[in-house]
Design a protein around this motif. Structure first.
Motif, PDB file in Angstrom:
ATOM      1  N   ARG A 121       0.831  -1.199   0.000  1.00  0.00           N
ATOM      2  CA  ARG A 121       0.000   0.000   0.000  1.00  0.00           C
ATOM      3  C   ARG A 121       0.872   1.258   0.000  1.00  0.00           C
ATOM      4  O   ARG A 121       0.585   2.241  -0.695  1.00  0.00           O
ATOM      5  CB  ARG A 121      -0.942  -0.005   1.212  1.00  0.00           C
ATOM      6  CG  ARG A 121      -2.165  -0.890   1.014  1.00  0.00           C
ATOM      7  CD  ARG A 121      -2.885  -1.186   2.321  1.00  0.00           C
ATOM      8  NE  ARG A 121      -3.330  -0.012   3.052  1.00  0.00           N
ATOM      9  CZ  ARG A 121      -4.530   0.583   2.910  1.00  0.00           C
ATOM     10  NH1 ARG A 121      -5.400   0.115   2.034  1.00  0.00           N
ATOM     11  NH2 ARG A 121      -4.861   1.633   3.661  1.00  0.00           N
TER      12      ARG A 121
ATOM     13  N   ARG B  30     -10.517  11.129   8.042  1.00  0.00           N
ATOM     14  CA  ARG B  30     -10.268  10.128   7.003  1.00  0.00           C
ATOM     15  C   ARG B  30      -8.761   9.963   6.826  1.00  0.00           C
ATOM     16  O   ARG B  30      -8.011  10.921   6.818  1.00  0.00           O
ATOM     17  CB  ARG B  30     -10.883  10.562   5.674  1.00  0.00           C
ATOM     18  CG  ARG B  30     -12.390  10.577   5.624  1.00  0.00           C
ATOM     19  CD  ARG B  30     -12.859  11.076   4.268  1.00  0.00           C
ATOM     20  NE  ARG B  30     -12.409  10.202   3.190  1.00  0.00           N
ATOM     21  CZ  ARG B  30     -11.906  10.635   2.031  1.00  0.00           C
ATOM     22  NH1 ARG B  30     -11.749  11.934   1.800  1.00  0.00           N
ATOM     23  NH2 ARG B  30     -11.549   9.771   1.093  1.00  0.00           N
TER      24      ARG B  30
ATOM     25  N   ARG C 241      -9.533   5.394  11.087  1.00  0.00           N
ATOM     26  CA  ARG C 241     -10.419   5.528   9.932  1.00  0.00           C
ATOM     27  C   ARG C 241      -9.577   5.488   8.658  1.00  0.00           C
ATOM     28  O   ARG C 241      -9.554   6.431   7.882  1.00  0.00           O
ATOM     29  CB  ARG C 241     -11.196   6.844  10.043  1.00  0.00           C
ATOM     30  CG  ARG C 241     -12.405   6.934   9.120  1.00  0.00           C
ATOM     31  CD  ARG C 241     -13.058   8.298   9.316  1.00  0.00           C
ATOM     32  NE  ARG C 241     -14.001   8.596   8.263  1.00  0.00           N
ATOM     33  CZ  ARG C 241     -14.505   9.821   8.046  1.00  0.00           C
ATOM     34  NH1 ARG C 241     -14.120  10.840   8.819  1.00  0.00           N
ATOM     35  NH2 ARG C 241     -15.349  10.036   7.072  1.00  0.00           N
TER      36      ARG C 241
ATOM     37  N   THR D 154      -9.518   2.781   2.581  1.00  0.00           N
ATOM     38  CA  THR D 154      -9.642   1.417   2.091  1.00  0.00           C
ATOM     39  C   THR D 154      -8.794   1.242   0.829  1.00  0.00           C
ATOM     40  O   THR D 154      -8.317   2.218   0.233  1.00  0.00           O
ATOM     41  CB  THR D 154     -11.098   1.094   1.758  1.00  0.00           C
ATOM     42  OG1 THR D 154     -11.518   1.923   0.665  1.00  0.00           O
ATOM     43  CG2 THR D 154     -12.003   1.350   2.965  1.00  0.00           C
ATOM     44  N   ASP D 155      -8.630  -0.003   0.405  1.00  0.00           N
ATOM     45  CA  ASP D 155      -7.914  -0.259  -0.834  1.00  0.00           C
ATOM     46  C   ASP D 155      -8.599   0.448  -2.002  1.00  0.00           C
ATOM     47  O   ASP D 155      -7.936   1.052  -2.862  1.00  0.00           O
ATOM     48  CB  ASP D 155      -7.835  -1.757  -1.114  1.00  0.00           C
ATOM     49  CG  ASP D 155      -6.926  -2.496  -0.146  1.00  0.00           C
ATOM     50  OD1 ASP D 155      -6.219  -1.827   0.637  1.00  0.00           O
ATOM     51  OD2 ASP D 155      -6.929  -3.745  -0.173  1.00  0.00           O
ATOM     52  N   ASP D 156      -9.925   0.384  -2.046  1.00  0.00           N
ATOM     53  CA  ASP D 156     -10.658   1.042  -3.136  1.00  0.00           C
ATOM     54  C   ASP D 156     -10.453   2.553  -3.109  1.00  0.00           C
ATOM     55  O   ASP D 156     -10.335   3.194  -4.170  1.00  0.00           O
ATOM     56  CB  ASP D 156     -12.147   0.719  -3.052  1.00  0.00           C
ATOM     57  CG  ASP D 156     -12.461  -0.713  -3.479  1.00  0.00           C
ATOM     58  OD1 ASP D 156     -11.602  -1.334  -4.136  1.00  0.00           O
ATOM     59  OD2 ASP D 156     -13.560  -1.200  -3.151  1.00  0.00           O
ATOM     60  N   GLU D 157     -10.396   3.131  -1.913  1.00  0.00           N
ATOM     61  CA  GLU D 157     -10.165   4.576  -1.812  1.00  0.00           C
ATOM     62  C   GLU D 157      -8.749   4.928  -2.259  1.00  0.00           C
ATOM     63  O   GLU D 157      -8.537   5.961  -2.910  1.00  0.00           O
ATOM     64  CB  GLU D 157     -10.412   5.050  -0.382  1.00  0.00           C
ATOM     65  CG  GLU D 157     -11.878   5.083   0.009  1.00  0.00           C
ATOM     66  CD  GLU D 157     -12.089   5.420   1.465  1.00  0.00           C
ATOM     67  OE1 GLU D 157     -13.071   6.137   1.781  1.00  0.00           O
ATOM     68  OE2 GLU D 157     -11.293   4.955   2.316  1.00  0.00           O
TER      69      GLU D 157
END
Length: 452
Positions: A34, A395, A400, A403-406
């Motif tokens: 990531r 965020r 919080r 995510t991977d998608d974000e």
């Protein structure tokens, strides 16, 4: 704590090499992927900027390695590391380790880009070298925190060079003594002051850290300067004393190394600016979504952690780089535009009269007990009303996380059409089947996109 408690550079090199000989734990492998994905997308996104273009021209070399992700031309390995680290940190959109406030990915990406080019490593080796470069600089940061940062040092630059030396050294297939020599030489090259925040010099710190690490590893491999460095720096205590003369924790360098990973706590920004301002931007976006109109705002009381005015206290930024260190600008952009992307922190946004008007109406109200990832906006409107918008956890914070998608969505705005391909290629590194250099990884993603 005294410098006598500090490990030797040979001890540090031994634990790094031991960790590199084993596969990364699954959660660390995920965190490393990531981090690499995010910082690579940020570097690609900055590649066409005027700042990167100017620096690339200054560093151009007739024979060398590709200059940086997304940048045409060549540079020397040290120049390529500098340019890549600079690009990765330019937009302040890279990763952040919250406890130390280090952005570990930029300098280590620069080192991996330059040192990995001729090394012939496997994808798994590349990922391990990247992860361990991040880990060592984070642990060094913990060993000198909070005094080092509080004294005004830019910890990304001062600790990043040691992490970059780890990555460059591992990709050069060193033994213990060679890696220890590289760490010593890197320790003599720390630099960076917080006064540079809001200027091009701030990302230059990350670039110089990358370049210094690559140079240290290369010189250690050639056997140069090592004897003198060993005399000056017999253990890491000298470095720790220089970075934090009043208070340091040498034990944090090695305690639990290989079993407990600071890299697992790395976080990723949803907004391209100083991370302490993110809770306020979230709160402002929330107020925008509730229908608060900029023209109705009379005054905004921005309750925040004390680091917000300390690090991001610019009240009237004149450029996009300055806006990245203006918490009141972030609130103004979030309230007026309902978002906080690169456009909201560009030169045009800094000059926007609507945002300037809102900035002037924001009062920073630091509260010692306010958590770093929280903020409260009390928005007073012309009809005498008050709208309260509060954020408990911003965020991108540890509680919080994106995510991977974000993360992929963020990368798509930076590298349009290539984000998913880059994500997939980085994920394959841990399988051992991915490319062993960052350049090959990007070329693989380019071919995938063209084939679609």
């Amino acid at each position: 704590m005294t410098t006598g408690d500090a490990p030797s550079y040979e001890e540090l090199a031994e634990v790094v090499l031991d960790a590199a000989s084993q596969r990364l734990p699954a959660e660390v492998e995920k965190a490393a992927c990531r981090t690499l994905f995010n910082v690579l997308a940020v570097a690609v996104g900055a590649s066409g900027s005027p700042e990167v273009t100017r620096l690339s021209a200054a560093l151009a070399a007739p024979i060398g390695v590709p200059a940086a992700p997304g940048v045409d031309g060549n540079a020397s390995p040290v120049g390529a590391a500098l340019l890549t680290g600079f690009a990765a940190h330019l937009d302040d959109f890279d990763d952040t380790h919250l406890e130390t406030v280090i952005h570990p990915g930029a300098s280590v990406l620069g080192a991996a880009w330059a040192a990995g080019w001729p090394a012939g490593a496997s994808g798994r080796d590349l990922l391990a070298a990247f992860a361990l470069g991040c880990e060592v600089q984070l642990r060094l940061g913990l060993a000198v925190s909070p005094e080092h940062y509080d004294r005004g040092w830019h910890i990304t630059g001062t600790c990043g060079v040691v992490g970059a030396a780890v990555t460059a050294g591992l990709l050069g297939a060193p033994g213990r003594d060679r890696l220890a020599a590289a760490l010593r030489l890197a320790s003599l090259q720390t630099l960076g002051h917080r006064e540079a925040f809001g200027t091009e010099v701030k990302p230059f710190h990350a670039g110089k850290a990358a370049a210094g690490g690559v140079l240290a590893a290369a010189e250690a491999a050639r056997g140069r300067f090592t004897a003198g460095a060993a005399d000056v720096l017999p253990d890491t205590g000298g470095l720790l004393r220089a970075l934090a003369p009043g208070g340091r924790s040498p034990g944090r360098l090695l305690d639990g190394f290989g079993t407990r990973w600071e890299l697992a706590d790395n976080t990723f920004k949803p907004y391209p600016c100083g991370i302490v301002a993110h809770p306020g931007i979230d709160a402002a976006v929330g107020a925008h979504d509730r229908g608060v109109a900029p023209a109705d705002v009379v005054r905004i009381r921005y309750r925040c952690h004390p680091l917000v005015p300390e690090l991001m206290g610019r009240l009237d930024p004149q450029t996009g780089l300055q806006a990245r260190f203006s918490a009141v600008h972030g609130v103004a952009a979030g309230l007026a535009r309902g978002t906080g992307g690169l456009a909201e922190f560009g030169d045009a946004a800094a000059a926007d009269p609507v945002l300037a008007r809102l900035r002037a109406r924001v009062d920073l109200c630091p509260e010692p007990r306010m958590p770093r990832d929280s903020a409260v906006l009390e928005i007073h409107t012309g009809d005498g009303g008050t709208v309260v918008s509060a954020v408990e956890h911003a965020r991108g914070s540890l509680l919080r996380p994106l995510t991977d998608d974000e993360l992929i969505g963020k990368a798509e705005t930076l590298a349009p059409g290539r984000a998913q391909a880059i994500w997939d290629a980085v994920a394959r590194l841990g399988e051992g089947s991915g490319p062993g250099t960052v350049q090959a990884l990007l070329e693989e993603t380019r071919r995938e996109v063209v084939a679609r």
